[in-house]
Design a protein around this motif. Structure first.
Motif, mmCIF file in Angstrom:
data_model
loop_
_atom_site.group_PDB
_atom_site.id
_atom_site.type_symbol
_atom_site.label_atom_id
_atom_site.label_comp_id
_atom_site.label_asym_id
_atom_site.label_seq_id
_atom_site.Cartn_x
_atom_site.Cartn_y
_atom_site.Cartn_z
ATOM 1 N N ALA A 45 8.708 -14.449 -16.547
ATOM 2 C CA ALA A 45 8.205 -13.098 -16.263
ATOM 3 C C ALA A 45 7.503 -13.060 -14.910
ATOM 4 C CB ALA A 45 7.252 -12.652 -17.373
ATOM 5 N N ASP A 46 6.673 -14.063 -14.630
ATOM 6 C CA ASP A 46 5.991 -14.122 -13.340
ATOM 7 C C ASP A 46 6.994 -14.226 -12.197
ATOM 8 O OD1 ASP A 46 3.531 -13.969 -14.521
ATOM 9 O OD2 ASP A 46 3.137 -16.132 -14.485
ATOM 10 N N ALA A 47 8.008 -15.071 -12.367
ATOM 11 C CA ALA A 47 9.009 -15.258 -11.320
ATOM 12 C C ALA A 47 9.809 -13.984 -11.075
ATOM 13 C CB ALA A 47 9.941 -16.405 -11.685
ATOM 14 N N ALA A 48 10.045 -13.219 -12.144
ATOM 15 C CA ALA A 48 10.795 -11.972 -12.017
ATOM 16 C C ALA A 48 9.921 -10.817 -11.561
ATOM 17 C CB ALA A 48 11.457 -11.626 -13.351
ATOM 18 N N GLY A 49 8.583 -11.017 -11.562
ATOM 19 C CA GLY A 49 7.673 -9.964 -11.144
ATOM 20 C C GLY A 49 7.556 -8.832 -12.139
ATOM 21 N N ILE A 50 7.661 -9.178 -13.435
ATOM 22 C CA ILE A 50 7.572 -8.160 -14.478
ATOM 23 C C ILE A 50 6.535 -8.588 -15.508
ATOM 24 C CG2 ILE A 50 9.971 -7.413 -14.195
ATOM 25 C CD1 ILE A 50 10.654 -9.057 -16.677
ATOM 26 N N ALA A 51 6.114 -7.636 -16.336
ATOM 27 C CA ALA A 51 5.175 -7.950 -17.405
ATOM 28 C C ALA A 51 5.896 -8.705 -18.518
ATOM 29 C CB ALA A 51 4.560 -6.658 -17.954
ATOM 30 N N ILE A 52 5.146 -9.547 -19.222
ATOM 31 C CA ILE A 52 5.743 -10.324 -20.296
ATOM 32 C C ILE A 52 6.304 -9.423 -21.388
ATOM 33 C CG2 ILE A 52 3.556 -10.577 -21.530
ATOM 34 C CD1 ILE A 52 6.375 -13.214 -21.293
ATOM 35 N N GLY A 53 5.645 -8.273 -21.620
ATOM 36 C CA GLY A 53 6.159 -7.330 -22.614
ATOM 37 C C GLY A 53 7.518 -6.775 -22.215
ATOM 38 N N THR A 54 7.709 -6.530 -20.924
ATOM 39 C CA THR A 54 9.009 -6.047 -20.433
ATOM 40 C C THR A 54 10.084 -7.095 -20.665
ATOM 41 O OG1 THR A 54 7.923 -4.725 -18.723
ATOM 42 C CG2 THR A 54 10.256 -5.224 -18.403
ATOM 43 N N LEU A 55 9.733 -8.352 -20.404
ATOM 44 C CA LEU A 55 10.701 -9.426 -20.622
ATOM 45 C C LEU A 55 11.128 -9.472 -22.077
ATOM 46 C CD1 LEU A 55 12.282 -11.933 -19.821
ATOM 47 C CD2 LEU A 55 10.169 -13.261 -20.010
ATOM 48 N N TYR A 56 10.166 -9.354 -22.991
ATOM 49 C CA TYR A 56 10.510 -9.432 -24.409
ATOM 50 C C TYR A 56 11.280 -8.205 -24.894
ATOM 51 C CZ TYR A 56 8.068 -13.770 -25.460
ATOM 52 O OH TYR A 56 7.712 -15.081 -25.530
ATOM 53 N N ARG A 57 11.175 -7.094 -24.188
ATOM 54 C CA ARG A 57 12.003 -5.936 -24.552
ATOM 55 C C ARG A 57 13.472 -6.207 -24.246
ATOM 56 N NH1 ARG A 57 7.618 -2.769 -22.752
ATOM 57 N NH2 ARG A 57 8.570 -2.398 -20.713
ATOM 58 N N TYR A 58 13.718 -6.962 -23.197
ATOM 59 C CA TYR A 58 15.106 -7.310 -22.858
ATOM 60 C C TYR A 58 15.606 -8.488 -23.679
ATOM 61 C CZ TYR A 58 15.369 -4.236 -18.769
ATOM 62 O OH TYR A 58 15.424 -3.130 -17.936
ATOM 63 N N PHE A 59 14.750 -9.472 -23.862
ATOM 64 C CA PHE A 59 15.127 -10.687 -24.581
ATOM 65 C C PHE A 59 14.013 -11.029 -25.568
ATOM 66 C CE2 PHE A 59 17.296 -10.977 -20.490
ATOM 67 C CZ PHE A 59 18.586 -11.237 -20.884
ATOM 68 N N PRO A 60 14.213 -10.721 -26.847
ATOM 69 C CA PRO A 60 13.161 -10.939 -27.857
ATOM 70 C C PRO A 60 12.751 -12.397 -28.035
ATOM 71 C CG PRO A 60 14.839 -9.431 -28.669
ATOM 72 C CD PRO A 60 15.368 -10.011 -27.402
ATOM 73 N N SER A 61 13.563 -13.335 -27.547
ATOM 74 C CA SER A 61 13.202 -14.750 -27.676
ATOM 75 C C SER A 61 13.720 -15.520 -26.476
ATOM 76 C CB SER A 61 13.781 -15.353 -28.955
ATOM 77 O OG SER A 61 15.186 -15.477 -28.854
ATOM 78 N N LYS A 62 13.114 -16.676 -26.246
ATOM 79 C CA LYS A 62 13.580 -17.534 -25.165
ATOM 80 C C LYS A 62 15.006 -18.011 -25.419
ATOM 81 C CE LYS A 62 12.832 -22.000 -22.935
ATOM 82 N NZ LYS A 62 12.023 -23.227 -22.840
ATOM 83 N N THR A 63 15.326 -18.283 -26.677
ATOM 84 C CA THR A 63 16.669 -18.758 -26.998
ATOM 85 C C THR A 63 17.723 -17.745 -26.581
ATOM 86 O OG1 THR A 63 15.902 -20.110 -28.845
ATOM 87 C CG2 THR A 63 18.217 -19.453 -28.866
ATOM 88 N N GLU A 64 17.466 -16.458 -26.860
ATOM 89 C CA GLU A 64 18.426 -15.424 -26.471
ATOM 90 C C GLU A 64 18.595 -15.375 -24.959
ATOM 91 O OE1 GLU A 64 18.184 -11.581 -28.422
ATOM 92 O OE2 GLU A 64 16.921 -12.465 -29.969
ATOM 93 N N LEU A 65 17.505 -15.539 -24.237
ATOM 94 C CA LEU A 65 17.579 -15.532 -22.779
ATOM 95 C C LEU A 65 18.357 -16.746 -22.273
ATOM 96 C CD1 LEU A 65 16.960 -14.584 -19.961
ATOM 97 C CD2 LEU A 65 14.617 -15.444 -20.215
ATOM 98 N N MET A 66 18.102 -17.920 -22.829
ATOM 99 C CA MET A 66 18.802 -19.119 -22.388
ATOM 100 C C MET A 66 20.292 -19.051 -22.706
ATOM 101 S SD MET A 66 16.635 -20.903 -20.735
ATOM 102 C CE MET A 66 15.834 -19.354 -20.237
#
Length: 216
Positions: A45-66
């Motif tokens: 989230a920090d690297a993308a410059g977004i809030a952690i909540g925004t990241l979880y709206r796109y990808f509910p888990s790290k596994t889904e993102l990976m």
């Protein structure tokens, strides 16, 4: 009474810019730097410059993102190798060029390649990696079938031979890819060339040489 001809206006909430590509780019870069384990959601989230909540709206888990990182990255690598298979030329030339391109790209981006090949991951991510393996194998199978048809290669089980090539490339490159040293490109290229020479000899039934091909 509700006015049917003039119903109340519904407020439409407009979404901002799609952050999906930004998130994938940041996650892929972090995996390339330090692997799956260190690519934590807060860091992404920090690297993308977004809030952690925004990241979880796109990808509910790290596994889904990976899973998405592996899918997008692997598809890019398959597309590069498949592009070589579509070129004009002999099957021998294309088989050598495809294998060399895969190996040289992997050695250039060793940490990311190691993550795509060998790093311990969750079962969902491993399933996507196996799909990647099969897709690469199908590309090599197509080239081998062409070689058999053109009498460049002896009759053989093209699918089994293709699986062996992918296995040789993946397993043969695991140790070099896991080595963090960045000053051994010459020896690593020689190691990759030896693997490819072995694969070509196995498919063709004779010693073949191939010129180093530029990575795609």
């Amino acid at each position: 009474m509700e006015d049917i001809l003039n119903p109340p206006r519904v407020r439409i909430r407009r979404r901002g810019a799609d952050k999906h590509p930004l998130i994938l780019k940041a996650a892929r870069e972090l995996v390339a730097q330090s692997g799956f384990r260190e690519a934590q959601m807060t860091v992404i989230a920090d690297a993308a410059g977004i809030a952690i909540g925004t990241l979880y709206r796109y990808f509910p888990s790290k596994t889904e993102l990976m899973v998405e990182v592996v899918k997008s990255t692997a598809q890019r690598e398959v597309d590069v190798v498949a592009g070589i298979a579509m070129r004009d030329g002999s099957a021998c030339e294309k088989l050598g060029a495809a294998a060399w391109t895969f190996a040289s790209r992997a050695l250039r981006g060793r940490r990311l390649a190691h993550a795509l090949v060998a790093e311990p991951v969750e079962p969902e991510v491993e399933a996507v990696r196996l799909t990647y393996h099969r897709a690469l194998s199908r590309v090599f199978k197509t080239i081998i079938e062409q070689g058999v048809e053109n009498h460049e290669f002896p009759t053989q089980n093209a699918a089994a031979s293709a699986d062996c090539i992918v296995g040789c490339l993946f397993e043969g490159l695991v140790a070099p890819l896991s080595n963090g040293a960045a000053d051994a490109s010459t020896s690593l290229s020689s190691h990759a060339a030896s693997i490819i020479t072995f694969c070509l000899r196995g498919v063709a039934g004779r010693m073949l040489t191939f010129p180093p091909m530029p990575a795609g």
